[in-house]
Design an enzyme around this catalytic site. Structure first.
Site, PDB file in Angstrom:
ATOM      1  N   THR A  63      -0.975   7.666  -0.774  1.00  0.00           N
ATOM      2  CA  THR A  63      -2.283   7.564  -1.434  1.00  0.00           C
ATOM      3  C   THR A  63      -3.135   6.431  -0.870  1.00  0.00           C
ATOM      4  O   THR A  63      -4.345   6.394  -1.088  1.00  0.00           O
ATOM      5  CB  THR A  63      -2.098   7.319  -2.946  1.00  0.00           C
ATOM      6  OG1 THR A  63      -1.506   6.015  -3.150  1.00  0.00           O
ATOM      7  CG2 THR A  63      -1.204   8.369  -3.563  1.00  0.00           C
ATOM      8  N   ASP A  74       2.948  -6.817  11.059  1.00  0.00           N
ATOM      9  CA  ASP A  74       3.943  -6.551  12.103  1.00  0.00           C
ATOM     10  C   ASP A  74       3.732  -7.443  13.309  1.00  0.00           C
ATOM     11  O   ASP A  74       4.698  -7.949  13.912  1.00  0.00           O
ATOM     12  CB  ASP A  74       3.880  -5.077  12.527  1.00  0.00           C
ATOM     13  CG  ASP A  74       4.522  -4.152  11.506  1.00  0.00           C
ATOM     14  OD1 ASP A  74       5.284  -4.644  10.643  1.00  0.00           O
ATOM     15  OD2 ASP A  74       4.266  -2.934  11.566  1.00  0.00           O
ATOM     16  N   ASP A  83      -1.289  -3.322  13.049  1.00  0.00           N
ATOM     17  CA  ASP A  83      -0.764  -3.854  11.788  1.00  0.00           C
ATOM     18  C   ASP A  83      -0.592  -5.364  11.924  1.00  0.00           C
ATOM     19  O   ASP A  83       0.276  -5.842  12.652  1.00  0.00           O
ATOM     20  CB  ASP A  83       0.573  -3.204  11.447  1.00  0.00           C
ATOM     21  CG  ASP A  83       1.075  -3.579  10.076  1.00  0.00           C
ATOM     22  OD1 ASP A  83       1.295  -4.782   9.835  1.00  0.00           O
ATOM     23  OD2 ASP A  83       1.257  -2.682   9.235  1.00  0.00           O
ATOM     24  N   ARG A 105       0.834  -1.198   0.000  1.00  0.00           N
ATOM     25  CA  ARG A 105       0.000   0.000   0.000  1.00  0.00           C
ATOM     26  C   ARG A 105       0.866   1.244   0.000  1.00  0.00           C
ATOM     27  O   ARG A 105       1.774   1.374   0.817  1.00  0.00           O
ATOM     28  CB  ARG A 105      -0.922   0.001   1.233  1.00  0.00           C
ATOM     29  CG  ARG A 105      -1.950   1.110   1.238  1.00  0.00           C
ATOM     30  CD  ARG A 105      -2.956   0.927   2.345  1.00  0.00           C
ATOM     31  NE  ARG A 105      -2.376   1.093   3.673  1.00  0.00           N
ATOM     32  CZ  ARG A 105      -3.092   1.157   4.789  1.00  0.00           C
ATOM     33  NH1 ARG A 105      -4.396   1.022   4.725  1.00  0.00           N
ATOM     34  NH2 ARG A 105      -2.504   1.315   5.959  1.00  0.00           N
TER      35      ARG A 105
END
Length: 209
Positions: free
Chosen positions: A108, A203, A200, A104
């Site tokens: 944006t 992670d 996340d 990603r």
């Protein structure tokens, strides 16, 4: 959204709560993701076709059902989707595993595909795409596009946590696939993280930051 299935099993809900806890360590987090994936897959595979085959028991020969058709393709979206593979593979050990790499853009938030390697004869397989988090829906839409471009026709998408807008986008852009989510959370924040979410997933699965 007729093609969306939200898991209501108490074990899935319980384990998702443990995932959310910031004090849940990497090893336990990874194990929970595998367990939830297995429980979701059990529900998602209720419609697998069966065919009767002849089998010889210690007592006699009989006809007994087995899963029909080509074997399955398990396709995690890198990298967090890898954490769900073992849970699904435990139920269907004969399944082939492909990989789709999508990152990603930090500004944006749009997905960028960088890798797509799928099993052969994907057009004859049930493709099960895995990603713990369905946020904006961009990566999931691109992953389904990748499988369809390669000839995939029967596709299921499995996630653990979904945001309402990502779920809506995937369902509308690919109304012909079945979508399975462990829970639908409240919203996305300005950084496109699911709230309350679990942070996340990549992670926390791999112990990185």
């Amino acid at each position: 959204m007729h093609n969306v299935h939200i898991m209501e099993h108490p074990l899935i809900k319980h384990k998702i709560t443990l995932l959310r806890d910031e004090n849940t360590g990497t090893s336990e987090f990874r194990h929970l993701v595998e367990e939830i994936a297995m429980l979701e897959a059990y529900e998602a595979f209720r419609d697998l076709p069966l065919t009767d085959v002849e089998v010889k028991t210690p007592i006699e020969t009989c006809m007994s059902p087995m899963i029909d058709g080509k074997k399955m393709a398990i396709i995690p979206i890198l990298r967090a989707g890898i954490g769900m593979v073992n849970g699904v593979h435990a139920l269907v050990p004969s399944a082939k595993v492909g990989h789709i790499g999508i990152c990603r853009d930090p500004e944006t938030h749009e997905p960028q595909e960088y890798f797509c390697k799928l099993p052969e004869q994907i057009d004859q397989r049930l493709s099960v795409i895995l990603d713990p988090m369905l946020a904006t829906g961009g990566s999931a839409v691109d992953a389904v596009n990748c499988v369809k471009k390669a000839g995939g026709k029967q596709i299921k998408f499995m996630c653990i946590i979904a945001a309402p807008n990502g779920l809506k986008r995937l369902s509308e852009e690919h109304p012909d696939i079945e979508i399975y989510a462990g829970n639908v959370d409240r919203e996305l924040n300005q950084d496109c993280y699911i709230c309350p979410g679990l942070g996340d997933a990549g992670d926390r699965i791999f112990g990185t930051k």
